[in-house]
Design an enzyme around this catalytic site. Structure first.
Site, PDB file in Angstrom:
ATOM      1  CD  GLU A  36      -5.617   5.343  -0.532  1.00  0.00           C
ATOM      2  OE1 GLU A  36      -6.545   6.151  -0.703  1.00  0.00           O
ATOM      3  OE2 GLU A  36      -5.793   4.233  -0.057  1.00  0.00           O
TER       4      GLU A  36
ATOM      5  CG  ASP B 112      -6.726   2.996   7.071  1.00  0.00           C
ATOM      6  OD1 ASP B 112      -7.814   3.509   7.420  1.00  0.00           O
ATOM      7  OD2 ASP B 112      -6.660   2.113   6.202  1.00  0.00           O
TER       8      ASP B 112
ATOM      9  NE  ARG C 291      -4.787   1.084  -0.620  1.00  0.00           N
ATOM     10  CZ  ARG C 291      -5.675   1.118   0.385  1.00  0.00           C
ATOM     11  NH1 ARG C 291      -6.976   1.033   0.130  1.00  0.00           N
ATOM     12  NH2 ARG C 291      -5.280   1.204   1.628  1.00  0.00           N
TER      13      ARG C 291
ATOM     14  CG  ASP D 179      -1.934   1.115   1.199  1.00  0.00           C
ATOM     15  OD1 ASP D 179      -2.217   1.630   0.100  1.00  0.00           O
ATOM     16  OD2 ASP D 179      -2.435   1.482   2.272  1.00  0.00           O
TER      17      ASP D 179
ATOM     18  CD  GLU E  42     -11.594   3.501  -1.194  1.00  0.00           C
ATOM     19  OE1 GLU E  42     -11.453   2.927  -0.100  1.00  0.00           O
ATOM     20  OE2 GLU E  42     -10.638   3.842  -1.913  1.00  0.00           O
TER      21      GLU E  42
ATOM     22  CG  ASP F 122     -11.710   6.021   2.498  1.00  0.00           C
ATOM     23  OD1 ASP F 122     -11.803   7.187   2.885  1.00  0.00           O
ATOM     24  OD2 ASP F 122     -10.630   5.445   2.312  1.00  0.00           O
TER      25      ASP F 122
END
Length: 699
Positions: free
Chosen positions: A255, A608, A317, A253, A409, A437
């Site tokens: 992000e 996160d 990602r 990831d 999301e 999200d």
């Protein structure tokens, strides 16, 4: 501040240029001049459109805000809302029935069902753990967690706990790999390999030494026979462990789970991705008083020519369309869109895998897998499709070599999901419900419609059930079964494995052939659910059901006519404020983008930016509608600053906030996320986090 060098009219941070030109391009035999010229052309073509798409988001949100403010009661009517959203172009016509055309997809994605890990790209140790989580010890997972009642006694091996684990594991084998007329708990054998082969066990595949390999519901199980092992020597059949094929796939990831705000951060993340693609990533650390070096696991070899992957299939990602990065400045002096840079660089690095230049192969089907988060609607999905076309052209790749995972999301994507899939129909590799999200966007999109229900009630609201049901059914109606993943979201409590075992089986039952887990241990335990449920049989059954209607998805979770007592308001504010501060203080002061953060009840939860978005937007909503006052929120933040300080008192790197709120950048960032929350684009937290983290790094 980074020093810059000129490359094809771009100002490229020296650290990024050096990384690309000295560590990436030479091994690929690609000339730097041609690469940068191609990159510059991509930025010139796509950066203006990227900005235009963001402007359209803002324009749509302004129209929705004005409409909700004009008549809140009308906004609560799904039929009226649908008509309005179609009128402004937020909702688009459904595409005619179609089937995705994605080709060259690895089995782990298309034809197998199992857990998926998500791991921060900046942490090499975590990245290696995730890649190696393809196989996990069931004995260890049961012994060291609360998956079974009780806990191991400290001070060495607890034989009673071990017996409990072994009994449970053998009961699992009886259910999954039945031996005709026998009970795994009572089986005995001689030491001559291989054992049990005189039995007709349908799931048997192969063996290695004395160990036996089976396959059930597409996942492999290895029963380890080792009479020299401390466990095996006391077992009637010599069984020392049961290994489960666990994390079939993992997402590296760039992000939500990392704090990357400048060129140095980006290069550190890209370097770990490079190490994975070349197969030479390693990390040394102290464990139990010894220096340990972790590397990627090799493939697993069995007799009769059977070889199985030793590592999870890796996605990367990229970031979404919103953020820009100072790692590259465009000819007009503006920062480059970060998502475009990610697409170029992560795909470039993946050439090591496609060309067979690494120690191991990631995609045996010859594809690059990029997860693209936070896209709003089919137009933005189409933009990503064309961006990947351009990257393929620059790198000399066949069309649709780069596959895309679409995170469902954002509200505009959920409401137009079939059209979003259609926009990437020849390269889509997964859809996934990012419910965290999605909740943040639900609050922000309908911010002006009224005060939202408490955060804890969101999971039982009408819109979220419709969201989860529609995601699977729309994906199956578009032909994802057997070609791509249909995914579900994260289990956020890594220490509560008993609860996960009790609850997360709902994901494969819902027809999802993958779901997210927070650790390799959780992956091993979640793999049990895919032995219990034949996901592809569930998908065939679900595919016959109609797609649920749109109206429930458009049911805004406002608390109509509800009055809260001061104590109820204070509890909700404290809960949200504690979560915000506990996460933000690590992000700003230490650059930790995802970690296990104690909640208000001291339960460790994986946090996160998605969880931060919910909490900050929820308080901003209550402020807007007068449920809470500025004084109420300030008081909650100060109370919770003291609590978070106490929860982190054992961390030598921690900087206390209570009593120094005026100088703590972390406290100021948390304050801004709330009090400037309604003004943040789509309620995202990244712009403010990046601003305060950059200030912290400059101190």
């Amino acid at each position: 501040m980074s020093a810059y060098v000129d490359r094809a009219g771009l100002k490229v941070a020296e650290t990024l240029a050096r990384f690309v030109e000295s560590r990436v391009l030479p091994g690929l035999a690609i000339e730097a001049e041609g690469f940068w010229a191609g990159a510059a052309d991509i930025f010139a073509r796509f950066a203006p459109e990227n900005r235009a798409l963001l402007a359209k988001r803002d324009a749509l949100q302004a129209q929705i805000d004005a409409w909700c403010e004009e008549d809140c009661d009308r906004a609560a009517d799904p039929a009226a809302q649908e008509a309005f959203l179609r009128d402004i172009g937020y909702l688009v016509p459904e595409p005619a029935p179609f089937t995705i055309g994605t080709a060259n997809v690895d089995d782990e994605i298309a034809r197998m069902a199992g857990p998926q890990l998500v791991v921060p790209a900046l942490n090499a140790r975590f990245v290696l753990n995730a890649a190696n989580a393809r196989w996990g010890s069931l004995y260890d997972a049961l012994y060291g967690t609360d998956a079974l009642p009780g806990a191991a006694k400290p001070g060495g091996y607890d034989a009673a706990r071990g017996a409990q684990v072994i009994a449970w594991a053998k009961a699992f084998l009886n259910q999954t790999i039945p031996v005709p007329g026998e009970d795994w708990a009572k089986l005995t054998s001689s030491e001559e390999p291989p054992i049990f082969l005189d039995k007709d066990i349908a799931e048997f595949i192969s063996w290695h030494g004395n160990s036996l390999l089976f396959r059930h519901n597409g996942l492999h199980i290895e029963v380890v026979i080792d009479r020299d092992h401390p466990i095996g020597k006391n077992d009637p059949a010599g069984i020392a462990d049961v290994l489960l094929e666990s994390a079939l796939t993992a997402i590296i990831d760039l992000e939500d789970s990392i704090a990357a705000v400048d060129a140095e951060d980006k290069v550190a993340a890209y370097a770990n991705w490079l190490g994975l693609m070349r197969g030479d990533l390693e990390e040394s650390f102290d464990k139990g008083g010894k220096r340990v070096t972790r590397t990627l696991n090799a493939d697993r070899n069995y007799d009769q020519g059977v070889t199985l992957p030793g590592r999870a299939l890796l996605f990367v990602r990229n970031v979404g369309h919103l953020m820009t990065t100072p790692a590259v400045l465009l000819p007009d002096g503006q920062e480059a869109p970060e998502g475009i840079l990610d697409a170029i660089v992560t795909s470039l690095i993946a050439l090591y895998d496609l060309k067979g230049l690494g120690r191991f192969r990631n995609s045996r089907a010859g594809s690059i897998y990029i997860v693209k988060p936070k896209m709003h609607g089919p137009e933005e999905c189409g933009f990503t499709n064309r961006l990947f076309d351009a990257v393929e052209d620059v790198l000399g790749l066949a069309r649709h070599t780069i596959k895309v995972g679409v995170m469902d999301e954002e509200r505009r994507t959920s409401a137009n999901l079939a059209a979003c899939i259609h926009a990437v129909k020849d390269r889509i590799a997964f859809i996934n419900t990012g419910f965290l999200d999605r909740t943040g966007d639900e609050i922000h999109t309908s911010m002006c419609a009224g005060a939202m229900i408490p955060k804890g009630e969101m999971k039982t609201s009408a819109w979220i059930k419709a969201y989860e049901d529609r995601n699977v059914r729309i994906g199956l109606s578009c032909g994802l079964a057997g070609r791509a993943q249909v995914g579900k979201g994260m289990w956020a409590a890594p220490d509560r494995m008993a609860d996960m075992l009790a609850q997360k089986g709902a994901h494969p039952e819902a027809g999802a052939n993958t779901a997210w887990v927070p650790s390799p241990t959780a992956a091993t335990l979640h793999a049990l659910h895919y032995h219990h449920t034949d996901v592809f049989a569930r998908q065939r059954a679900i595919a016959t059901e109609p797609v649920p209607p749109l109206a429930p998805l458009l049911t805004i979770p406002v608390a109509q006519g509800r009055n809260w007592t001061p104590d109820e308001v204070a509890r909700e504010l404290d809960n949200n404020a504690q979560g915000i501060l506990g996460y933000v203080v690590r992000w700003i002061d230490q650059g930790v983008g995802c970690s296990k953060v104690p909640d208000i009840h001291d339960i460790g939860l994986m946090e996160d930016r998605a969880t931060l978005r919910i909490s900050s937007q929820h308080i901003a909503n209550w402020l807007l509608h007068g449920v809470a006052s500025e004084a109420d929120v300030d008081a909650a933040l100060r109370r919770m600053a003291a609590k978070v300080d106490a929860q982190n008192e054992g961390d030598p790197l921690y900087r206390p906030m209570a009593g120094r709120e005026g100088e703590s950048l972390a406290f100021q960032a948390a304050h801004a996320l709330i009090f400037e929350g309604t003004a943040q684009p789509n309620g995202y937290t990244e712009p403010l986090l990046h601003r305060f983290r950059a200030r912290a790094k400059a101190v």
